[in-house]
Structure formats: C-alpha cells, structure tokens
Design a protein around this motif. Structure first.
Motif, PDB file in Angstrom:
ATOM      1  N   UNK A  89      11.621  -7.054 110.220  1.00  0.00           N
ATOM      2  CA  UNK A  89      13.070  -6.962 110.336  1.00  0.00           C
ATOM      3  C   UNK A  89      13.727  -8.332 110.268  1.00  0.00           C
ATOM      4  N   UNK A  90      13.080  -9.344 110.859  1.00  0.00           N
ATOM      5  CA  UNK A  90      13.651 -10.699 110.890  1.00  0.00           C
ATOM      6  C   UNK A  90      13.680 -11.331 109.510  1.00  0.00           C
ATOM      7  N   UNK A  91      12.785 -10.914 108.649  1.00  0.00           N
ATOM      8  CA  UNK A  91      12.756 -11.444 107.286  1.00  0.00           C
ATOM      9  C   UNK A  91      13.838 -10.809 106.411  1.00  0.00           C
ATOM     10  N   UNK A  92      14.502  -9.778 106.936  1.00  0.00           N
ATOM     11  CA  UNK A  92      15.522  -9.055 106.159  1.00  0.00           C
ATOM     12  C   UNK A  92      16.761  -8.812 107.013  1.00  0.00           C
ATOM     13  N   UNK A  93      17.237  -9.851 107.688  1.00  0.00           N
ATOM     14  CA  UNK A  93      18.408  -9.695 108.566  1.00  0.00           C
ATOM     15  C   UNK A  93      19.563  -9.041 107.806  1.00  0.00           C
ATOM     16  N   UNK A  94      20.155  -8.012 108.412  1.00  0.00           N
ATOM     17  CA  UNK A  94      21.307  -7.358 107.804  1.00  0.00           C
ATOM     18  C   UNK A  94      20.979  -6.449 106.650  1.00  0.00           C
ATOM     19  N   UNK A  95      19.688  -6.295 106.342  1.00  0.00           N
ATOM     20  CA  UNK A  95      19.265  -5.462 105.221  1.00  0.00           C
ATOM     21  C   UNK A  95      18.326  -4.379 105.734  1.00  0.00           C
ATOM     22  N   UNK A  96      18.456  -3.176 105.197  1.00  0.00           N
ATOM     23  CA  UNK A  96      17.584  -2.100 105.639  1.00  0.00           C
ATOM     24  C   UNK A  96      16.147  -2.338 105.205  1.00  0.00           C
ATOM     25  N   UNK A  97      15.227  -2.194 106.155  1.00  0.00           N
ATOM     26  CA  UNK A  97      13.800  -2.199 105.854  1.00  0.00           C
ATOM     27  C   UNK A  97      13.348  -0.741 105.913  1.00  0.00           C
ATOM     28  N   UNK A  98      12.816  -0.248 104.813  1.00  0.00           N
ATOM     29  CA  UNK A  98      12.487   1.171 104.729  1.00  0.00           C
ATOM     30  C   UNK A  98      11.429   1.567 105.748  1.00  0.00           C
ATOM     31  N   UNK A 119       5.519  -9.910 123.367  1.00  0.00           N
ATOM     32  CA  UNK A 119       5.519  -8.688 122.573  1.00  0.00           C
ATOM     33  C   UNK A 119       4.088  -8.228 122.318  1.00  0.00           C
ATOM     34  N   UNK A 120       3.918  -6.941 122.085  1.00  0.00           N
ATOM     35  CA  UNK A 120       2.619  -6.445 121.632  1.00  0.00           C
ATOM     36  C   UNK A 120       2.449  -6.803 120.158  1.00  0.00           C
ATOM     37  N   UNK A 121       1.233  -6.608 119.658  1.00  0.00           N
ATOM     38  CA  UNK A 121       0.973  -6.904 118.250  1.00  0.00           C
ATOM     39  C   UNK A 121       1.853  -6.048 117.340  1.00  0.00           C
ATOM     40  N   UNK A 122       1.998  -4.765 117.646  1.00  0.00           N
ATOM     41  CA  UNK A 122       2.825  -3.879 116.831  1.00  0.00           C
ATOM     42  C   UNK A 122       4.283  -4.316 116.877  1.00  0.00           C
ATOM     43  N   UNK A 123       4.792  -4.618 118.058  1.00  0.00           N
ATOM     44  CA  UNK A 123       6.181  -5.049 118.194  1.00  0.00           C
ATOM     45  C   UNK A 123       6.424  -6.341 117.425  1.00  0.00           C
ATOM     46  N   UNK A 124       5.463  -7.247 117.476  1.00  0.00           N
ATOM     47  CA  UNK A 124       5.588  -8.509 116.745  1.00  0.00           C
ATOM     48  C   UNK A 124       5.676  -8.255 115.246  1.00  0.00           C
ATOM     49  N   UNK A 125       4.789  -7.406 114.734  1.00  0.00           N
ATOM     50  CA  UNK A 125       4.788  -7.125 113.296  1.00  0.00           C
ATOM     51  C   UNK A 125       6.080  -6.450 112.848  1.00  0.00           C
ATOM     52  N   UNK A 126       6.580  -5.522 113.654  1.00  0.00           N
ATOM     53  CA  UNK A 126       7.832  -4.829 113.303  1.00  0.00           C
ATOM     54  C   UNK A 126       8.998  -5.806 113.303  1.00  0.00           C
ATOM     55  N   UNK A 127       9.098  -6.613 114.352  1.00  0.00           N
ATOM     56  CA  UNK A 127      10.214  -7.556 114.441  1.00  0.00           C
ATOM     57  C   UNK A 127      10.132  -8.603 113.338  1.00  0.00           C
ATOM     58  N   UNK A 128       8.924  -8.984 112.941  1.00  0.00           N
ATOM     59  CA  UNK A 128       8.773  -9.938 111.842  1.00  0.00           C
ATOM     60  C   UNK A 128       9.320  -9.354 110.542  1.00  0.00           C
ATOM     61  N   UNK A 133      15.432   0.814 109.147  1.00  0.00           N
ATOM     62  CA  UNK A 133      16.064   0.098 110.245  1.00  0.00           C
ATOM     63  C   UNK A 133      16.689  -1.198 109.734  1.00  0.00           C
ATOM     64  N   UNK A 134      17.758  -1.605 110.424  1.00  0.00           N
ATOM     65  CA  UNK A 134      18.435  -2.863 110.099  1.00  0.00           C
ATOM     66  C   UNK A 134      18.540  -3.694 111.371  1.00  0.00           C
ATOM     67  N   UNK A 135      18.129  -4.948 111.298  1.00  0.00           N
ATOM     68  CA  UNK A 135      18.325  -5.883 112.399  1.00  0.00           C
ATOM     69  C   UNK A 135      19.643  -6.605 112.141  1.00  0.00           C
ATOM     70  N   UNK A 136      20.629  -6.360 113.007  1.00  0.00           N
ATOM     71  CA  UNK A 136      21.959  -6.944 112.844  1.00  0.00           C
ATOM     72  C   UNK A 136      22.186  -8.062 113.855  1.00  0.00           C
ATOM     73  N   UNK A 137      22.896  -9.104 113.417  1.00  0.00           N
ATOM     74  CA  UNK A 137      23.287 -10.208 114.294  1.00  0.00           C
ATOM     75  C   UNK A 137      24.785 -10.408 114.134  1.00  0.00           C
ATOM     76  N   UNK A 138      25.551 -10.254 115.209  1.00  0.00           N
ATOM     77  CA  UNK A 138      27.003 -10.334 115.150  1.00  0.00           C
ATOM     78  C   UNK A 138      27.476 -11.772 114.933  1.00  0.00           C
ATOM     79  N   UNK A 139      28.165 -11.979 113.836  1.00  0.00           N
ATOM     80  CA  UNK A 139      28.809 -13.261 113.587  1.00  0.00           C
ATOM     81  C   UNK A 139      27.889 -14.459 113.600  1.00  0.00           C
TER      82      UNK A 139
END
Length: 235
Positions: free
Chosen positions: A165-174, A154-163, A221-227
C-alpha cells in the motif's frame, strides 16, 4: 538484494532436484542443494538465501518442520513448497506456516520461473524500506511503525500488506494482487485473513488522523494521506 538471487533447494529426490537446479542456474539463479531437512537447516544458516524451494516428505526433518524453524528466525525469506501432497489440509498448513506459495508436483519448470520472477519483481523496487506516511514512519525492514515517538511492531503479513500500500499511496492496490503476492493464491480462507489483517492495520495506524485505509468493495484498498505527500524517508 544481491545481484544474483540465491535459492536453497531442499528435496530428497536427487535426480529431479539436479535437473531443476541446472534449469534454475541457466536462468541466472544461484542454487544450493540439500537432500533433507536437517542439511537444509544447516545450509539456510550459512547461505542466507533469498528463496527456499521446499519439499515436504523428507527424512530426518520434513518440510513443514523446517519451515517452522526458519520462520522462528526469519519472517521475510520466501518459501515455496514443492510437493505431491495436494490435499486442502496440507495446503492450509503450508500457508499457516507463512509459506509464500504451494506448488503441486509435477510442475513445469517454466511455471516455477514465472512465479519466482513475479515475486522478486515486487520485492526489488529500489530497496525501499522506510516511508514517511502522514506523521508516521514505516520501516519494513524492522516491521515497525512509529508515531509521536512510539513504535509498534507489525507481523510479517501486516508488514507486507502495508509495504504494498505504501508503494502506491492514493492508488488502489487490487485485492487479488495482494492475495497472490503475499499468500500465493486468492482462496476464500486467504481473503478472510486479508480482511482481518487490514482491520489490525487500521487499529495500529488510527492514532495518526492523517492516515486512512479505504476499502473498495471486492476490488482493493487505498492508503490515503490527508494533505501530505508520502514518499521515502530522508536518511
């Protein structure tokens, strides 16, 4: 992260830099000072700071040149530009060099302290760096995602964004929070850049059908994980 946050202050204005250095030290930060970009580059390699406070107009090597050299070897250290160059083109150049904030001079030291605290509050969440998301392993330290034994960088920006989102699985990050945390402001240009990076992340993660990134229009955005419960990877 070290207990005391380490700051490298690079600015050729000795008088004001010493005042700022003392103010930061009273707040509990460790500060190393460099009076030009060349010295700043040498001290960066020695001290490995958590944050760089960087003037732009300096002799021998200006702030933009130093930021470029630093980003070639380190994508994660925070860089705050402190400068009296406030034109739009200068600000855009600063952010294009992956600067994390751009603070016009003069500024109140208390404002700078607030920005530093906000940034490191985000980055000190139990030093989490490995996440199991669905059937994918995300390692923010390595800036990689691994699925079915295949790793992608991942690029630095992609890493920071995914981090975030990953800290708030299933929850909206503003959306505004993402922009201000990663880019430093929620300008239209940065908003468009966020859209692009989200698109890239979706493509990178699409092989894992249990993962999706949902957009909530103009909200976040929300990072969702099915089941599947996504949490820290076991080591």
């Amino acid at each position: 992260m070290r207990d005391k946050i380490s700051i490298l202050l690079v600015d050729d204005d000795l008088k004001n830099s010493m005042l700022l250095k003392r103010f930061l030290e009273v707040e509990g930060y460790g500060v190393t000072y460099a009076n030009n970009g060349c010295v700043g580059w040498e001290l960066f390699q020695i001290t490995h700071p958590d944050l760089i406070l960087l003037d732009i107009n300096m002799p021998e090597m200006n702030g933009f040149e130093l930021a470029k050299k630093i980003r070639e070897v380190n994508r994660k250290v925070l860089i705050f530009f402190l400068t009296d160059r406030t034109e739009k083109d200068d600000r855009l150049k600063g952010f294009s060099l992956k600067g994390n904030d751009y603070i016009p001079k003069p500024f109140y030291p208390e404002e700078l302290i607030a920005k530093i605290k906000e940034r490191f509050e985000h980055r000190t969440i139990e030093a989490q760096h490995e996440f199991v998301i669905g059937k994918t392993l995300f390692d923010s330290n390595l800036s990689s995602v691994t699925h079915n034994g295949i790793s992608r960088t991942l690029t630095a920006r992609q890493t920071d964004i995914l981090l975030l989102l990953s800290q708030k699985i299933g929850t909206m990050v503003e959306r505004e929070y993402i922009l201000k945390t990663i880019w430093g402001d929620d300008s239209h240009a940065n908003s468009l850049a966020l859209n692009v990076q989200i698109t890239y992340l979706r493509r990178i993660l699409e092989e894992d059908q249990s993962i999706s990134i949902t957009s909530l229009k103009k909200k976040g955005y929300v990072l969702n994980v099915k089941g599947y419960y996504a949490g820290l990877a076991k080591t």
